[in-house]
Design an enzyme around this catalytic site. Structure first.
Site, PDB file in Angstrom:
ATOM      1  N   GLU A  95       9.950  15.135  15.760  1.00 41.13           N
ATOM      2  CA  GLU A  95      10.315  15.013  14.349  1.00 41.13           C
ATOM      3  C   GLU A  95       9.492  16.033  13.561  1.00 41.13           C
ATOM      4  OE1 GLU A  95       9.073  11.468  12.081  1.00 41.13           O
ATOM      5  OE2 GLU A  95      11.121  11.388  11.330  1.00 41.13           O
ATOM      6  N   LYS A 122       0.851  -1.203   0.000  1.00 36.60           N
ATOM      7  CA  LYS A 122       0.000   0.000   0.000  1.00 36.60           C
ATOM      8  C   LYS A 122       0.882   1.247   0.000  1.00 36.60           C
ATOM      9  CE  LYS A 122      -1.951   2.723   3.045  1.00 36.60           C
ATOM     10  NZ  LYS A 122      -1.957   3.970   2.261  1.00 36.60           N
TER      11      LYS A 122
HETATM   12  P1  NDP Z   1       1.866   7.921   8.374  1.00 36.37           P
HETATM   13  O1  NDP Z   1       2.665   7.117   9.307  1.00 36.37           O
HETATM   14  O2  NDP Z   1       0.429   8.187   8.693  1.00 36.37           O
HETATM   15  O3  NDP Z   1       1.863   7.272   6.898  1.00 36.37           O
HETATM   16  C1  NDP Z   1       2.695   6.244   6.464  1.00 36.37           C
HETATM   17  C2  NDP Z   1       1.882   5.169   5.743  1.00 36.37           C
HETATM   18  O4  NDP Z   1       1.005   4.532   6.662  1.00 36.37           O
HETATM   19  C3  NDP Z   1       0.983   5.703   4.630  1.00 36.37           C
HETATM   20  O5  NDP Z   1       0.917   4.749   3.592  1.00 36.37           O
HETATM   21  C4  NDP Z   1      -0.350   5.821   5.326  1.00 36.37           C
HETATM   22  O6  NDP Z   1      -1.448   5.827   4.458  1.00 36.37           O
HETATM   23  C5  NDP Z   1      -0.338   4.568   6.178  1.00 36.37           C
HETATM   24  N1  NDP Z   1      -1.263   4.582   7.298  1.00 36.37           N
HETATM   25  C6  NDP Z   1      -1.833   5.659   7.912  1.00 36.37           C
HETATM   26  N2  NDP Z   1      -2.632   5.254   8.919  1.00 36.37           N
HETATM   27  C7  NDP Z   1      -2.565   3.906   8.943  1.00 36.37           C
HETATM   28  C8  NDP Z   1      -3.192   2.901   9.744  1.00 36.37           C
HETATM   29  N3  NDP Z   1      -4.000   3.209  10.755  1.00 36.37           N
HETATM   30  N4  NDP Z   1      -2.907   1.613   9.477  1.00 36.37           N
HETATM   31  C9  NDP Z   1      -2.088   1.271   8.476  1.00 36.37           C
HETATM   32  N5  NDP Z   1      -1.479   2.166   7.688  1.00 36.37           N
HETATM   33  C10 NDP Z   1      -1.719   3.474   7.904  1.00 36.37           C
HETATM   34  O7  NDP Z   1       2.590   9.281   8.136  1.00 36.37           O
HETATM   35  P2  NDP Z   1       1.925  10.671   7.751  1.00 36.37           P
HETATM   36  O8  NDP Z   1       1.822  10.711   6.295  1.00 36.37           O
HETATM   37  O9  NDP Z   1       0.651  10.925   8.504  1.00 36.37           O
HETATM   38  O10 NDP Z   1       3.009  11.688   8.292  1.00 36.37           O
HETATM   39  C11 NDP Z   1       2.926  12.128   9.645  1.00 36.37           C
HETATM   40  C12 NDP Z   1       4.290  12.263  10.225  1.00 36.37           C
HETATM   41  O11 NDP Z   1       4.923  11.000  10.258  1.00 36.37           O
HETATM   42  C13 NDP Z   1       5.246  13.125   9.429  1.00 36.37           C
HETATM   43  O12 NDP Z   1       5.082  14.464   9.749  1.00 36.37           O
HETATM   44  C14 NDP Z   1       6.574  12.588   9.854  1.00 36.37           C
HETATM   45  O13 NDP Z   1       6.980  13.180  11.055  1.00 36.37           O
HETATM   46  C15 NDP Z   1       6.295  11.124  10.082  1.00 36.37           C
HETATM   47  N6  NDP Z   1       6.699  10.284   8.949  1.00 36.37           N
HETATM   48  C16 NDP Z   1       7.813   9.553   9.069  1.00 36.37           C
HETATM   49  C17 NDP Z   1       8.244   8.790   8.016  1.00 36.37           C
HETATM   50  C18 NDP Z   1       9.474   7.985   8.104  1.00 36.37           C
HETATM   51  O14 NDP Z   1       9.988   7.562   7.075  1.00 36.37           O
HETATM   52  N7  NDP Z   1       9.975   7.723   9.277  1.00 36.37           N
HETATM   53  C19 NDP Z   1       7.551   8.772   6.736  1.00 36.37           C
HETATM   54  C20 NDP Z   1       6.340   9.541   6.721  1.00 36.37           C
HETATM   55  C21 NDP Z   1       5.965  10.269   7.794  1.00 36.37           C
HETATM   56  P3  NDP Z   1      -2.068   7.218   3.977  1.00 36.37           P
HETATM   57  O15 NDP Z   1      -1.013   7.898   3.205  1.00 36.37           O
HETATM   58  O16 NDP Z   1      -3.208   6.803   3.157  1.00 36.37           O
HETATM   59  O17 NDP Z   1      -2.453   7.965   5.220  1.00 36.37           O
END
Ligand code: NDP
Length: 510
Positions: free
Chosen positions: A418, A213
């Site tokens: 972060e 996904k």
């Molecule tokens: P998320 O952790 O929400 O998103 C990462 C992935 O998880 C996306 O594919 C998202 O889908 C999916 N996801 C969201 N909710 C669920 C759930 N309940 N169960 C399973 N999968 C889920 O990151 P965000 O995009 O909300 O970013 C928020 C913060 O997270 C950022 O500001 C940053 O600080 C951190 N982040 C850290 C990352 C890293 O590499 N360490 C990467 C991205 C974010 P969808 O996109 O559809 O919501």
């Protein structure tokens, strides 16, 4: 029912674009001349109006016909509508993956799996410009990064793991490696194609099949990868791609037909996923957030360190889990280093991601821009000193000025949380012990950097650092042969290198 989004959208099958605009240096800056615009042509990408899910080797629409729009963060225009998977679609995808595992993929010898992976790597290289342009359009990252970092590294992961597919007995001497089965993989928006490669390449090399996904803001390169799978004649169902919201991600994680879950994203969602998997025998790897310390000692080569610091925090707009977001600088050189950094910041070019001269592109989404803005405001409110170079931001799109904070205390939110944006917090230290204490004073533990002339000091610091990756006199270097992963709230498990295979095999003593 499917309804095409009525938001403004980019023209389909775009032709070579004119100059986007002159994303220039603002007034009052040191360099008196201006780069001419150098926009990458977009006509290599043929955008479809509507993209489907990729299940069982075919493009299919969502079971309820639902779609969502994906937006170019640099223009706020809709790029395309994308099918939004439902739990029913997830079930179909998992079943397709299981069938492919028990029929075609599971019965192939390693050398045959390797051929497919080599083929995928080669096609990715052949289509690299298409991937790079599409990635920059969908994510907002500068074309020079998608072109020179994301896409070549993604292909390199397939080359690398293709090499392991027929050598698992050497990777695990004395033991037989069996695939786990169906891997559910959820990836974020900061490195959409690269994270796909980190997840899919080792899973396939070890004989697993995959349901992936992508993030909702960046599904397009994953769907272009689906096209590559078809072009490579990958057996149907070995790779399935199911864009959709977080809730759909959770139905994938909790699906009974899944044997292994791999997630990269926020610590908050990582926790939910760990709960979703608890009490089952599913394997789990979590690659979560970070708040890395980049530590500069007084004997460091300062100009080189400045480049490393800039690359450490402004690369990919700072939307990097291992970004060097906390600069720890030895007190005696702090003033000099901060002056040099401010000078260097004034030459950073913010603007059109598709311009080849752009250093910092667009923030991935409005929500992320709001998060960054809020955290930067908290820095000001808590008493840190803000510095931003004068630079003109484009009128449309989600842009944020490169930002540097001095006078930062460890208790400030900007030193603890972060931010995931182009924001650097500078703290100082006097002794190596103080540097170690401050560097480790975080809930995270993904990466760190050390800048010093002394090899012995590097080794000492590395041994004390609670971080999965420590770079010495460089930062943000990646290689498929090198494992990557965190301690503490940065998650567990390793991706990359031989270690990355462990997450996808069950080992049996011979
Ligand atoms: P998320 O952790 O929400 O998103 C990462 C992935 O998880 C996306 O594919 C998202 O889908 C999916 N996801 C969201 N909710 C669920 C759930 N309940 N169960 C399973 N999968 C889920 O990151 P965000 O995009 O909300 O970013 C928020 C913060 O997270 C950022 O500001 C940053 O600080 C951190 N982040 C850290 C990352 C890293 O590499 N360490 C990467 C991205 C974010 P969808 O996109 O559809 O919501």
């Amino acid at each position: 029912m499917h309804a095409m989004s009525t938001e403004p959208r980019v023209p389909i099958a775009t032709s070579a674009q004119g100059a986007a605009s002159s994303w220039g240096l603002g007034d009052g800056q040191a360099i008196p001349w201006e780069y001419a615009p150098a926009p990458e042509a977009r006509d290599i990408v043929t955008l479809k109006e509507r993209y489907g899910l990729f299940i069982g080797g075919r493009e299919v629409q969502a079971s309820d016909g639902g779609t969502f729009a994906t937006v170019d963060p640099a223009t706020e225009l809709v790029l395309a509508d994308v099918a939004k998977a439902t739990p029913e679609d997830i079930d179909k995808a998992v079943r397709a993956a299981r069938r492919a595992g028990s029929r075609s993929w599971g019965n192939l010898p390693g050398r045959e799996r390797a051929k497919y992976l080599f083929r995928i790597a080669r096609i990715m290289q052949e289509r690299s410009r298409e991937f790079a342009v599409l990635e920059s359009m969908d994510s907002g990252k500068p074309i020079k990064e998608s072109r020179d970092v994301d896409v070549p590294l993604a292909a390199a992961h397939f080359w690398y793991y293709a090499g392991w597919a027929d050598k698992l007995e050497y990777a695990f001497p004395g033991r037989t490696a069996h695939p786990l089965g169906v891997a559910a993989q959820i990836i974020p928006w900061n490195f959409p194609l690269l994270m796909l490669a980190w997840k899919i390449a080792p899973a396939l090399a070890a004989g697993n099949t995959v349901v992936l996904k992508p993030a909702s803001t960046t599904p397009l390169t994953a769907l272009l990868f689906a096209d590559v799978c078809q072009q490579a004649d990958l057996p149907p169902g070995v790779v399935n791609i199911v864009p959709g919201p977080g809730a759909v991600g959770m139905s994938l994680v909790t699906h009974k037909g899944v044997d292994k879950v791999a997630f990269t994203g926020s610590t908050e969602i990582g926790r939910l996923i760990a709960k979703g998997v608890a009490g089952t025998d599913k394997g789990l790897t979590l690659e979560l957030g970070g708040k890395a310390a980049n530590i500069v000692f007084d004997d460091a080569p300062l100009d080189q360190a400045v480049e490393g610091i800039i690359n450490g925090i402004y690369f990919n707009q700072g939307e990097v889990c291992c970004a060097g977001s906390r600069l720890l600088v030895q007190e005696s050189i702090a003033e000099t280093l901060i002056d040099k950094l401010k000078d260097r910041l004034s030459t950073i070019r913010v603007g059109d991601p598709l311009d080849k001269n752009t250093d910092v592109g667009a923030i991935n989404s409005r929500a992320q821009l709001e998060k960054i803005t809020k955290l930067v405001q908290s820095g000001v409110d808590e008493g840190a000193e803000l510095y931003q170079p004068a630079c003109d931001l484009p009128e449309r799109g989600y842009f944020f000025r490169p930002t540097l904070f001095t006078n930062v205390a460890q208790s400030h939110r900007i030193a603890r949380e972060e931010i995931f944006g182009p924001v650097l917090s500078v703290l100082t230290f006097r002794t190596p012990d103080e540097a170690i204490e401050k560097a480790n004073n975080t809930a995270y533990g993904l990466s760190a950097g050390i800048w010093t002339d002394k090899g012995s000091r590097i080794l000492h610091m590395v041994s004390k650092m609670r971080a999965g990756v420590v770079w010495a006199n460089t930062f943000n270097r990646f290689d498929p042969t090198s494992p990557f992963g965190g301690y503490k709230e940065s998650g567990f498990g390793r991706e990359g290198g031989m270690h990355g295979l462990y997450a996808y095999v069950r080992l049996e003593d011979r």
